[in-house]
Design a protein around this motif. Structure first.
Motif, PDB file in Angstrom:
ATOM      1  N   ALA A 171     -12.495  -6.753  -0.340  1.00 49.61           N
ATOM      2  CA  ALA A 171     -12.387  -7.166   1.063  1.00 49.61           C
ATOM      3  C   ALA A 171     -11.102  -7.955   1.329  1.00 49.61           C
ATOM      4  O   ALA A 171     -10.500  -7.845   2.402  1.00 49.61           O
ATOM      5  CB  ALA A 171     -13.597  -8.012   1.443  1.00 49.61           C
ATOM      6  N   THR A 172     -10.665  -8.744   0.345  1.00 46.72           N
ATOM      7  CA  THR A 172      -9.524  -9.637   0.561  1.00 46.72           C
ATOM      8  C   THR A 172      -8.196  -8.994   0.203  1.00 46.72           C
ATOM      9  O   THR A 172      -7.199  -9.138   0.927  1.00 46.72           O
ATOM     10  CB  THR A 172      -9.700 -10.930  -0.256  1.00 46.72           C
ATOM     11  N   TYR A 173      -8.168  -8.272  -0.924  1.00 51.75           N
ATOM     12  CA  TYR A 173      -6.888  -7.796  -1.461  1.00 51.75           C
ATOM     13  C   TYR A 173      -6.758  -6.272  -1.509  1.00 51.75           C
ATOM     14  O   TYR A 173      -5.674  -5.765  -1.773  1.00 51.75           O
ATOM     15  CB  TYR A 173      -6.676  -8.351  -2.865  1.00 51.75           C
ATOM     16  N   TRP A 175      -7.867  -2.123  -2.604  1.00 53.12           N
ATOM     17  CA  TRP A 175      -8.348  -1.283  -3.701  1.00 53.12           C
ATOM     18  C   TRP A 175      -7.758  -1.663  -5.055  1.00 53.12           C
ATOM     19  O   TRP A 175      -8.467  -1.667  -6.069  1.00 53.12           O
ATOM     20  CB  TRP A 175      -8.033   0.181  -3.408  1.00 53.12           C
ATOM     21  N   ALA A 176      -6.476  -1.944  -5.104  1.00 51.81           N
ATOM     22  CA  ALA A 176      -5.836  -2.213  -6.405  1.00 51.81           C
ATOM     23  C   ALA A 176      -6.504  -3.390  -7.095  1.00 51.81           C
ATOM     24  O   ALA A 176      -6.767  -3.350  -8.308  1.00 51.81           O
ATOM     25  CB  ALA A 176      -4.345  -2.478  -6.211  1.00 51.81           C
ATOM     26  N   ALA A 177      -6.820  -4.452  -6.344  1.00 50.64           N
ATOM     27  CA  ALA A 177      -7.458  -5.626  -6.936  1.00 50.64           C
ATOM     28  C   ALA A 177      -8.893  -5.338  -7.340  1.00 50.64           C
ATOM     29  O   ALA A 177      -9.365  -5.782  -8.390  1.00 50.64           O
ATOM     30  CB  ALA A 177      -7.418  -6.796  -5.953  1.00 50.64           C
ATOM     31  N   ALA A 178      -9.612  -4.565  -6.510  1.00 59.54           N
ATOM     32  CA  ALA A 178     -11.018  -4.273  -6.819  1.00 59.54           C
ATOM     33  C   ALA A 178     -11.154  -3.401  -8.061  1.00 59.54           C
ATOM     34  O   ALA A 178     -12.117  -3.524  -8.817  1.00 59.54           O
ATOM     35  CB  ALA A 178     -11.681  -3.586  -5.625  1.00 59.54           C
ATOM     36  N   LEU A 179     -10.192  -2.511  -8.278  1.00 61.93           N
ATOM     37  CA  LEU A 179     -10.276  -1.578  -9.403  1.00 61.93           C
ATOM     38  C   LEU A 179      -9.643  -2.125 -10.677  1.00 61.93           C
ATOM     39  O   LEU A 179      -9.761  -1.504 -11.734  1.00 61.93           O
ATOM     40  CB  LEU A 179      -9.605  -0.252  -9.029  1.00 61.93           C
ATOM     41  N   ASP A 180      -8.972  -3.273 -10.561  1.00 58.65           N
ATOM     42  CA  ASP A 180      -8.326  -3.856 -11.737  1.00 58.65           C
ATOM     43  C   ASP A 180      -9.365  -4.126 -12.815  1.00 58.65           C
ATOM     44  O   ASP A 180     -10.392  -4.717 -12.565  1.00 58.65           O
ATOM     45  CB  ASP A 180      -7.637  -5.165 -11.337  1.00 58.65           C
TER      46      ASP A 180
END
Length: 326
Positions: A171-173, A175-180
């Motif tokens: 929500a904040t950052y 797809w890249a952050a969620a999939l890290d």
């Protein structure tokens, strides 16, 4: 199978994270049957083998269902439908399973059997009986009750901790952050594509979003991208491999319980999550956190209505002296 999953800005809004007691139960069967390596659950699997053996005798659907398990190929979908939300109950999920038409179950079983050795006649009789859906559901319910439910409070806390963090990242950052660190097989491509290697098929979400389901048992990615399903990905939950036993030296230095708290904070957590992970009272956990913060081993920051605790660089170096210091 791998995928190239095309996403749009709307898919961030419609994507969600969920916890599934039924998926965890089915995945536990992969460990119990020896299809997957037990890994950090080796001790628990040893304890569970006796009740599992009894259930194989008592529940006629259990052996035939486990006999369908195979890696790298299609596995029947109906015994583990994607959950609706973070706190979907096992009873709700089992009701969905029991509502599966027998004809659909038989089609999935036929597809599952393609390329497999032909089962014994008694097994085929169960697989293609009009009662196969109920037999499978009864087996899963029994495995949950006798084997999985005793460890569920800790498992649920692990999964909830992962969900809260990843949903916040998405929500904040984006797809890249969620999939890290989701999996070495998954990466975000800047042109708006989630790549699950080896990519063999393209799928467009078209605003429907993805359902992310963490698991304590899987070591890799499982994709549910059949058109009849909500699009879903099951992945390994962070924090599953945190050791339960504390090193004697660390326990001597700061106390065994505080050492356990510090180990659990390899993945940031709230006080309530630590309560469920450790099986301690709220006051006890709060007291240990205050002591660790006072020693500079733990820090905290407010996230929404809650407070998330993290290990500091000093805390990291105390738990893992060889770790690089920031």
């Amino acid at each position: 199978m791998g995928y190239l999953i095309k996403v749009s800005p709307q898919d961030i809004v419609t994507s969600r994270f969920a916890i599934s007691p039924l998926m965890v139960t089915k995945q536990a069967l992969w460990l119990l049957s020896g299809r997957w390596e037990a890994g950090v659950w080796r001790s628990w699997i040893r304890q569970a083998r006796e009740p599992y053996g009894r259930l194989l005798v008592e529940r006629p659907g259990l052996g035939p269902m486990v006999g369908l398990f195979r890696g790298g190929h299609y596995n029947i979908d109906f015994p583990a439908p994607p959950p609706d939300g973070v706190n979907t109950s096992l009873e709700t999920e089992l009701a969905t399973v029991r509502a599966t038409p027998a004809a659909q179950a038989h089609r999935e079983i036929t597809r599952n059997l393609e390329g497999m050795p032909r089962p014994a006649g008694a097994v085929l009789e169960v697989l293609f009986s009009p009662d196969v859906v109920g037999l499978f559901a009864d087996a899963l319910e029994a495995v949950w009750t006798r084997i999985v439910s005793p460890i569920w409070p800790r498992v649920h806390a692990i999964l909830e901790r992962d969900v809260v963090q990843r949903a916040g990242r998405l929500a904040t950052y984006g797809w890249a952050a969620a999939l890290d660190d989701l999996s070495p097989r998954v990466r975000w491509r800047p042109e708006g594509v989630i790549e699950v290697t080896p990519a063999e098929q393209e799928v467009a979400l078209e605003g429907r979003g993805l359902l992310f389901v963490p698991s304590p048992f899987v070591s890799g990615i499982s994709s549910y991208l059949e058109h009849a399903w909500p699009y879903a990905i099951s992945y390994p939950a962070r924090g599953t491999g945190i050791p339960h036993e504390t090193p004697d030296g660390l326990a001597t230095l700061i106390g065994r319980t505080r050492a356990r708290v510090l180990l659990e904070l390899a993945v940031p957590a709230t006080t309530s999550q630590l309560v469920r992970l450790l099986g301690l009272s709220l006051g006890t956990v709060g007291g240990h956190l205050a002591a660790l913060r006072g020693a500079g081993l733990v820090t905290a920051n407010r996230v929404g209505r809650g407070v998330l605790y993290h290990r500091t660089a000093l805390g990291d170096s105390l738990v893992s002296p060889s770790a690089p210091r920031s």
